[in-house]
Design a protein around this motif. Structure first.
Motif, mmCIF file in Angstrom:
data_model
loop_
_atom_site.group_PDB
_atom_site.id
_atom_site.type_symbol
_atom_site.label_atom_id
_atom_site.label_comp_id
_atom_site.label_asym_id
_atom_site.label_seq_id
_atom_site.Cartn_x
_atom_site.Cartn_y
_atom_site.Cartn_z
ATOM 1 N N ASN A 138 0.828 -1.220 0.000
ATOM 2 C CA ASN A 138 0.000 0.000 0.000
ATOM 3 C C ASN A 138 0.851 1.254 0.000
ATOM 4 N N MET A 139 2.058 1.194 0.571
ATOM 5 C CA MET A 139 2.996 2.300 0.501
ATOM 6 C C MET A 139 3.635 2.376 -0.881
ATOM 7 N N ALA A 140 4.096 1.235 -1.385
ATOM 8 C CA ALA A 140 4.791 1.197 -2.676
ATOM 9 C C ALA A 140 3.905 1.724 -3.796
ATOM 10 N N ARG A 141 2.614 1.395 -3.740
ATOM 11 C CA ARG A 141 1.673 1.835 -4.777
ATOM 12 C C ARG A 141 1.656 3.360 -4.887
ATOM 13 N N VAL A 142 1.593 4.050 -3.746
ATOM 14 C CA VAL A 142 1.579 5.510 -3.731
ATOM 15 C C VAL A 142 2.902 6.064 -4.237
ATOM 16 N N LEU A 143 4.005 5.523 -3.726
ATOM 17 C CA LEU A 143 5.324 6.026 -4.099
ATOM 18 C C LEU A 143 5.601 5.826 -5.584
ATOM 19 N N ASP A 144 5.114 4.728 -6.132
ATOM 20 C CA ASP A 144 5.292 4.465 -7.561
ATOM 21 C C ASP A 144 4.539 5.510 -8.388
ATOM 22 N N ARG A 145 3.318 5.812 -7.995
ATOM 23 C CA ARG A 145 2.540 6.821 -8.721
ATOM 24 C C ARG A 145 3.184 8.203 -8.628
ATOM 25 N N LEU A 146 3.889 8.458 -7.528
ATOM 26 C CA LEU A 146 4.562 9.749 -7.374
ATOM 27 C C LEU A 146 5.929 9.770 -8.038
ATOM 28 N N GLY A 147 6.352 8.630 -8.605
ATOM 29 C CA GLY A 147 7.594 8.583 -9.365
ATOM 30 C C GLY A 147 8.859 8.446 -8.557
ATOM 31 N N ARG A 199 15.226 3.570 6.290
ATOM 32 C CA ARG A 199 14.436 4.799 6.347
ATOM 33 C C ARG A 199 15.097 5.931 5.564
ATOM 34 N N ALA A 200 16.419 5.977 5.596
ATOM 35 C CA ALA A 200 17.121 7.035 4.872
ATOM 36 C C ALA A 200 16.896 6.923 3.375
ATOM 37 N N SER A 201 16.750 5.705 2.871
ATOM 38 C CA SER A 201 16.478 5.507 1.451
ATOM 39 C C SER A 201 15.099 6.040 1.090
ATOM 40 N N LEU A 202 14.116 5.759 1.934
ATOM 41 C CA LEU A 202 12.758 6.241 1.701
ATOM 42 C C LEU A 202 12.706 7.768 1.785
ATOM 43 N N ALA A 203 13.251 8.322 2.863
ATOM 44 C CA ALA A 203 13.236 9.776 3.018
ATOM 45 C C ALA A 203 14.031 10.458 1.907
ATOM 46 N N GLY A 204 15.170 9.846 1.538
ATOM 47 C CA GLY A 204 16.007 10.434 0.499
ATOM 48 C C GLY A 204 15.325 10.486 -0.853
ATOM 49 N N ALA A 205 14.610 9.419 -1.199
ATOM 50 C CA ALA A 205 13.908 9.392 -2.488
ATOM 51 C C ALA A 205 12.773 10.413 -2.510
ATOM 52 N N LEU A 206 12.048 10.530 -1.411
ATOM 53 C CA LEU A 206 10.990 11.527 -1.338
ATOM 54 C C LEU A 206 11.571 12.939 -1.422
ATOM 55 N N PHE A 207 12.686 13.171 -0.741
ATOM 56 C CA PHE A 207 13.323 14.492 -0.749
ATOM 57 C C PHE A 207 13.827 14.841 -2.145
ATOM 58 N N GLU A 208 14.442 13.882 -2.815
ATOM 59 C CA GLU A 208 14.908 14.146 -4.180
ATOM 60 C C GLU A 208 13.729 14.440 -5.102
ATOM 61 N N GLY A 209 12.629 13.715 -4.909
ATOM 62 C CA GLY A 209 11.432 14.002 -5.687
ATOM 63 C C GLY A 209 10.938 15.416 -5.447
ATOM 64 N N CYS A 210 10.943 15.839 -4.184
ATOM 65 C CA CYS A 210 10.525 17.204 -3.851
ATOM 66 C C CYS A 210 11.460 18.244 -4.467
ATOM 67 N N LYS A 211 12.764 17.982 -4.398
ATOM 68 C CA LYS A 211 13.725 18.955 -4.941
ATOM 69 C C LYS A 211 13.597 19.110 -6.447
ATOM 70 N N SER A 212 13.043 18.097 -7.113
ATOM 71 C CA SER A 212 12.854 18.193 -8.563
ATOM 72 C C SER A 212 11.640 19.046 -8.933
ATOM 73 N N GLU A 213 10.869 19.444 -7.929
ATOM 74 C CA GLU A 213 9.661 20.231 -8.152
ATOM 75 C C GLU A 213 9.926 21.704 -7.811
ATOM 76 N N PRO A 214 9.923 22.604 -8.797
ATOM 77 C CA PRO A 214 10.160 24.031 -8.515
ATOM 78 C C PRO A 214 9.135 24.632 -7.561
ATOM 79 N N ALA A 215 7.976 24.003 -7.446
ATOM 80 C CA ALA A 215 6.922 24.550 -6.591
ATOM 81 C C ALA A 215 7.241 24.413 -5.104
#
Length: 442
Positions: free
Chosen positions: A55-64, A111-127
């Motif tokens: 259920n977590m992976a499904r969301v993260l996959d959709r968010l790229g 946990r660092a892998s999960l947080a890191g991937a989310l953070f990198e995704g956020c940094k790719s968003e100019p918003a």
């Protein structure tokens, strides 16, 4: 989403799993002004192992952001529940069917892998703009335009005004406290009388012990259980690290202030807690370097009357902290954030009324489910920690029946019916399907 709504100013308090996912989900939904306020200096290399359920992976996959997490993670193919004292197996469940049933395997990672991937995704968003080293001191208003005071470590405090406030500020949430005070509700943090050690052993530390090396080379999660205690373990980081997480009665925090959640632990005290567990456990715990023992206090709070007030919504541990026995804490915060992304993307205009109604749809989709899982986690912990007596005899009879002919699993994390409830729920799809009907009727 109407173009005008994309200009809404969204403020997120907290850059944990829920806050990062909320920022990313709203950015991917098209919002252009998202600010994240985090008291820490940076995300850092923090935390230990984490279970990456479907259920977590499904969301993260959709968010790229799933691919880099998956690359380092380990697929769990089986689970073994064992007596702590003897290492004798009480129950065994194969997990191969999970990928076939839910399209994602059950994986574990850092946990660092999960947080890191989310953070990198956020940094790719100019918003998205991050404000690290900045505390949220007080909330002046929850609507129609929320307002709060932000205090950087260096510099003067300033006022932040926004259209939507998303409070992902954890179990010690100041936003929750301020909301409940305004509503005249008392919902204090509850002491669970439980604490946890979180341990990571490297392959190098284990390589000279064949029994321990077999553990880190496996695709197996093991839970060793005893009276009022258990240890759960699995390999992470491409099997270069072996993660152990314990739960035991709280002793060190008993007299600590309510704001204390971690403490430097004693290695001898940790060994004493599990002194009657099997030699394999003793050898692993002895590998922990002196001075590197850290203990976490496990705290929850009673279910809240609401998660939404005005144009503010709570998410994650701010509104439904849980014991770790279903391994769903981070996953449920991520579900919260994903649903918030869906409901905000569908608001017809920028009015405070529409924002509040959308956030209340979020609460309708999420609140009962999250609170049900919180209670199930507590109940599973109670079953695992039984001492001698009729209840333990019945639990062990269920384990024996499981080995002989299948059936219910007393460790609810491994029970197929519970997994169906958790993994089979597509939170984004449910929110999309319910939004129009619920938005009109609220």
């Amino acid at each position: 989403m109407a173009n005008v709504t994309k200009d809404l100013k969204i403020a997120v308090i907290g850059a944990g799993m829920g806050g990062l996912t909320a920022a990313l989900a709203t950015a991917r939904a098209g919002f252009k002004n998202i600010d994240v306020y985090e008291a820490a200096s940076d995300l850092g290399f923090v935390g230990a192992g984490i279970q990456l359920a479907p259920n977590m992976a499904r969301v993260l996959d959709r968010l790229g952001v799933w691919a880099p997490i998956e690359k380092e993670a380990v697929i769990l193919r089986e689970t073994s529940i064992r007596e702590g004292a003897t290492d004798g197996e009480l129950g065994h469940v194969g997990l191969g069917y999970i990928q076939e049933t839910y399209k994602y395997p059950h994986m574990v990672g850092h946990r660092a892998s999960l947080a890191g991937a989310l953070f990198e995704g956020c940094k790719s968003e100019p918003a998205i703009k991050f404000h690290f080293r900045t505390r949220v001191e007080s909330i002046a208003s929850f609507g129609p335009k929320p307002s709060f005071t932000a205090t950087p470590r260096e510099g003067d405090s300033y006022t932040v005004d926004c259209d939507v406030l998303l409070a992902a500020d954890g179990v010690k949430s100041k936003a929750r406290v301020a909301m409940l005070q305004e509503l005249g509700v008392d919902a204090e943090v509850k002491d669970t009388h439980q604490a946890a050690y979180r341990i990571m052993l490297t392959r190098e530390q284990m390589q000279d012990d064949p029994e321990l090396l077999e553990l880190i080379d496996s695709d197996r999660v093991i839970r060793w259980i005893g009276e009022k205690r258990h240890i759960i373990s699995y390999p992470i980081s491409n099997k270069n690290i072996f993660n152990l997480s314990t739960t035991q009665p709280d002793v060190n925090f008993a007299a600590a202030p309510s704001e204390t959640y971690t403490t430097k632990g004693s290695k001898s005290a940790m060994l004493g807690v599990f002194s009657d567990f099997c030699p394999k456990i003793q050898r692993m715990l002895n590998l922990v370097p002196e001075g590197e023992v850290c203990e976490w206090k496990l705290r929850v709070h009673a279910p809240l009357p609401t998660w939404v007030h005005g144009s503010m919504a709570l998410l994650g541990d701010a509104c439904h902290p849980t014991l770790p026995h279903l391994a769903q804490g981070a996953a449920q915060a991520i579900e919260d954030a994903a649903v918030i992304g869906v409901v905000l993307s569908r608001i017809p205009d920028t009015s405070a009324e529409s924002i509040n109604k959308a956030l209340r749809v979020y609460e309708l989709v999420r609140k009962d489910r999250a609170e049900r899982l919180v209670e199930m986690a507590a109940a599973s912990g109670r079953a695992l920690h039984l001492g001698d007596g009729a209840a333990k005899e019945e639990r062990d009879r269920q384990f024996a029946a499981l080995k002989e002919k299948g059936g219910a699993v007393p460790d609810k994390w491994a029970d197929a019916d519970v997994q169906r409830l958790i993994y089979g729920f597509d939170c984004q799809k449910v929110a999309e399907e319910l939004f129009d009907e619920k938005f009109k009727t609220i």
